[in-house]
Scaffold this motif. Structure first.
Motif, short mmCIF file in Angstrom:
data_model
loop_
_atom_site.label_atom_id
_atom_site.label_comp_id
_atom_site.label_asym_id
_atom_site.label_seq_id
_atom_site.Cartn_x
_atom_site.Cartn_y
_atom_site.Cartn_z
N SER A 99 15.32 -91.24 -25.22
CA SER A 99 16.40 -91.31 -23.95
C SER A 99 15.95 -89.99 -23.03
CB SER A 99 17.61 -91.04 -24.74
OG SER A 99 18.71 -91.08 -23.54
N ARG A 100 15.73 -88.99 -23.78
CA ARG A 100 15.20 -87.74 -22.65
C ARG A 100 14.03 -88.11 -21.83
NH1 ARG A 100 16.83 -82.37 -23.56
NH2 ARG A 100 18.30 -81.92 -25.21
N LEU A 101 13.10 -88.68 -22.43
CA LEU A 101 11.99 -89.09 -21.81
C LEU A 101 11.92 -89.94 -20.66
CD1 LEU A 101 8.59 -88.43 -21.91
CD2 LEU A 101 8.61 -90.62 -23.20
N GLY A 102 12.85 -91.03 -21.10
CA GLY A 102 13.26 -91.91 -19.94
C GLY A 102 14.04 -91.39 -18.72
N ARG A 103 14.79 -90.45 -19.26
CA ARG A 103 15.88 -89.70 -18.33
C ARG A 103 14.93 -88.83 -17.18
NH1 ARG A 103 18.89 -84.09 -19.39
NH2 ARG A 103 20.49 -84.05 -18.09
N ALA A 104 13.90 -87.97 -17.97
CA ALA A 104 13.25 -87.25 -16.95
C ALA A 104 12.35 -88.10 -16.17
CB ALA A 104 12.42 -86.21 -18.04
N GLU A 105 11.86 -88.99 -16.44
CA GLU A 105 10.97 -89.99 -15.77
C GLU A 105 11.67 -90.63 -14.44
OE1 GLU A 105 7.57 -93.27 -15.91
OE2 GLU A 105 9.02 -93.02 -17.72
N LEU A 110 13.40 -90.23 -8.52
CA LEU A 110 14.50 -89.83 -7.78
C LEU A 110 14.07 -88.86 -6.71
CD1 LEU A 110 17.77 -90.11 -9.99
CD2 LEU A 110 17.08 -91.53 -8.00
N MET A 111 13.34 -87.82 -7.39
CA MET A 111 13.04 -86.61 -6.42
C MET A 111 11.68 -87.29 -5.67
SD MET A 111 13.21 -83.31 -8.61
CE MET A 111 12.45 -83.64 -10.12
N ARG A 112 10.90 -87.85 -6.09
CA ARG A 112 9.75 -88.41 -5.45
C ARG A 112 10.45 -89.54 -4.12
NH1 ARG A 112 4.71 -87.76 -6.95
NH2 ARG A 112 3.88 -89.63 -6.00
N ALA A 113 11.45 -90.06 -4.55
CA ALA A 113 11.64 -91.00 -3.60
C ALA A 113 12.24 -90.19 -2.32
CB ALA A 113 12.95 -91.86 -4.05
N GLY A 115 10.89 -87.59 -1.42
CA GLY A 115 9.85 -86.78 -0.94
C GLY A 115 9.25 -85.71 -1.27
N VAL A 116 9.99 -85.29 -2.87
CA VAL A 116 9.68 -84.00 -3.52
C VAL A 116 8.40 -84.43 -4.15
CG1 VAL A 116 10.43 -82.51 -5.37
CG2 VAL A 116 12.16 -83.54 -3.52
N PRO A 117 7.34 -83.26 -3.94
CA PRO A 117 6.14 -83.74 -4.64
C PRO A 117 5.93 -83.08 -6.00
CG PRO A 117 6.02 -81.56 -3.36
CD PRO A 117 7.45 -82.21 -3.03
N ILE A 118 6.67 -84.00 -6.87
CA ILE A 118 6.65 -83.71 -8.17
C ILE A 118 6.00 -84.98 -9.07
CG2 ILE A 118 7.85 -83.41 -10.56
CD1 ILE A 118 7.99 -81.00 -8.45
N ASP A 119 4.84 -84.66 -9.70
CA ASP A 119 4.03 -85.69 -10.49
C ASP A 119 4.43 -86.03 -11.81
OD1 ASP A 119 1.82 -87.74 -10.24
OD2 ASP A 119 1.17 -86.38 -12.13
N TRP A 120 4.70 -87.21 -12.46
CA TRP A 120 5.17 -87.28 -13.68
C TRP A 120 4.05 -87.13 -14.85
CZ3 TRP A 120 8.84 -87.17 -17.02
CH2 TRP A 120 8.86 -87.84 -17.96
N ASP A 121 3.04 -87.37 -14.36
CA ASP A 121 1.98 -87.06 -15.21
C ASP A 121 1.48 -85.52 -15.28
OD1 ASP A 121 1.14 -89.67 -16.03
OD2 ASP A 121 -0.04 -89.96 -14.24
N ASP A 122 1.97 -84.62 -14.26
CA ASP A 122 1.77 -83.41 -14.38
C ASP A 122 2.57 -82.84 -15.32
OD1 ASP A 122 0.66 -80.74 -13.36
OD2 ASP A 122 2.80 -80.41 -12.77
N VAL A 123 3.88 -83.46 -15.21
CA VAL A 123 5.29 -82.64 -16.31
C VAL A 123 4.74 -83.18 -17.76
CG1 VAL A 123 7.47 -83.46 -16.85
CG2 VAL A 123 6.87 -83.38 -14.28
N LEU A 124 4.14 -84.32 -17.80
CA LEU A 124 3.81 -84.57 -19.07
C LEU A 124 2.52 -83.82 -19.74
CD1 LEU A 124 3.90 -88.66 -19.25
CD2 LEU A 124 5.52 -86.88 -20.24
N ARG A 164 20.17 -85.15 -11.32
CA ARG A 164 20.72 -85.39 -12.55
C ARG A 164 20.68 -86.55 -12.86
NH1 ARG A 164 24.06 -80.86 -16.25
NH2 ARG A 164 23.49 -81.69 -18.05
N VAL A 165 20.34 -87.21 -14.21
CA VAL A 165 20.60 -88.40 -14.81
C VAL A 165 21.19 -87.99 -16.21
CG1 VAL A 165 19.32 -90.48 -15.70
CG2 VAL A 165 18.73 -89.57 -13.40
N PRO A 166 22.23 -89.11 -16.63
CA PRO A 166 22.65 -88.85 -17.99
C PRO A 166 21.63 -89.23 -18.99
CG PRO A 166 24.28 -90.28 -16.71
CD PRO A 166 22.90 -90.00 -15.74
#
Length: 284
Positions: A99-105, A110-113, A115-124, A164-166
């Motif tokens: 659940s934490r993983l899906g929430r973070a993704e 939401l941030m990318r939508a 225009g916030v330049p955060i990349d999921w693969d970079d987070v991982l 933030r996502v629950p």
């Protein structure tokens, strides 16, 4: 010196488990508890790297929720010396991690939508296999130069509210039963930390004690002196022991290993009650 609340890269800390044990020893600790969020994956590496004279207390910090009449409040439960192979608890923690993983993704999406330049693969990549949480997203925002530190990233403009996502939490009463069945000992983490948000009503302390809660974390950097006193009062009324801990996360938070510590008498109660697994001490 006994510090019963430390995080590594197995969850949202910035220090690998082996290096964390070396830093704990250098800070003067004699007992260190590894309590990563909803995982035991750092236990083996920490145990293998123990310096002589340092004892590891294996544990985890469980993401829980109390459900009352028409309301629910998130809280954290520190669990020590439980059997990591106890299937009901292991399965429950796996669900929370997923659940934490899906929430973070979803939060990254939401941030990318916007225009916030955060990349999921970079987070991982930077999570290095650890349980992904908001501090990993905060670190990504810092790397992108969008915020100065984790505190700013956790503000309502960013991860505190807007993005933030629950996440899925364990029912706290069910979690207490599972940890007890796994031979573990439980402590309510930072139970009066109002700076983090809503705290549970006073009556909940009695409910948790009746369900098997063993202790309360009183000395914590998110507690004011008055809140620490309040926690001690609840513990005295309910016959629970109190602990003190740094809640160290490495560079994510501005706290030191051993900033707050636990009295030996409280550790003795943990050791006397636990039957799930045993502490590990570094060989001379």
């Amino acid at each position: 010196m006994i510090d019963l609340h430390l995080h590594s890269t197995a969850s949202d800390g910035t220090t690998p488990p082996a290096e964390l044990m070396r830093q704990a020893h250098a800070a003067g600790l004699t007992v260190a508890a590894l309590t990563d969020h909803d995982t035991t994956s750092g236990w083996a590496a920490a145990a293998a790297a123990l310096p002589a004279g340092l004892t590891l207390l294996p544990g985890a910090e469980l993401s829980c929720r109390w459900h009352g009449d028409g309301e629910s409040i998130g809280l954290h439960l520190l669990a020590y010396l439980f059997d990591p192979g106890y299937e009901p608890l292991a399965r429950a923690l796996a669900r929370v991690r997923e659940s934490r993983l899906g929430r973070a993704e979803r939060m990254v999406a939401l941030m990318r939508a916007d225009g916030v330049p955060i990349d999921w693969d970079d987070v991982l990549r930077h999570a290095e296999g650890g349980t992904v949480g908001r501090p990993h997203l905060a670190a990504a925002l810092i790397r992108a130069g969008l915020v100065a530190d984790t505190q700013e990233a956790f503000a309502s403009r960013w991860l505190g509210s807007r993005y933030r996502v629950p996440k899925e939490d364990l029912d706290v009463l069910a979690a207490l039963r599972m940890v007890k069945a796994a031979g573990g000992v439980t402590v309510f983490a930072h139970p009066r930390a109002s700076v983090r948000g809503r705290v549970v009503p006073d009556a909940v302390f009695g409910q948790l004690a009746a369900a098997g809660l063993d202790g309360l974390e009183a000395d914590h950097h998110d507690h004011s002196p008055a809140e620490r006193d309040e926690v001690r009062r609840h513990a005295a009324e309910l016959g629970l022991f109190v602990t003190g801990s740094s809640d160290f996360h490495g560079t994510h938070k501005k706290v030191r290993i051993g900033e707050y510590t636990t009295a030996p008498a409280a550790l003795e109660r943990i050791l006397a009650a636990a039957t799930g697994t045993t502490p590990v001490t570094g060989a001379a």
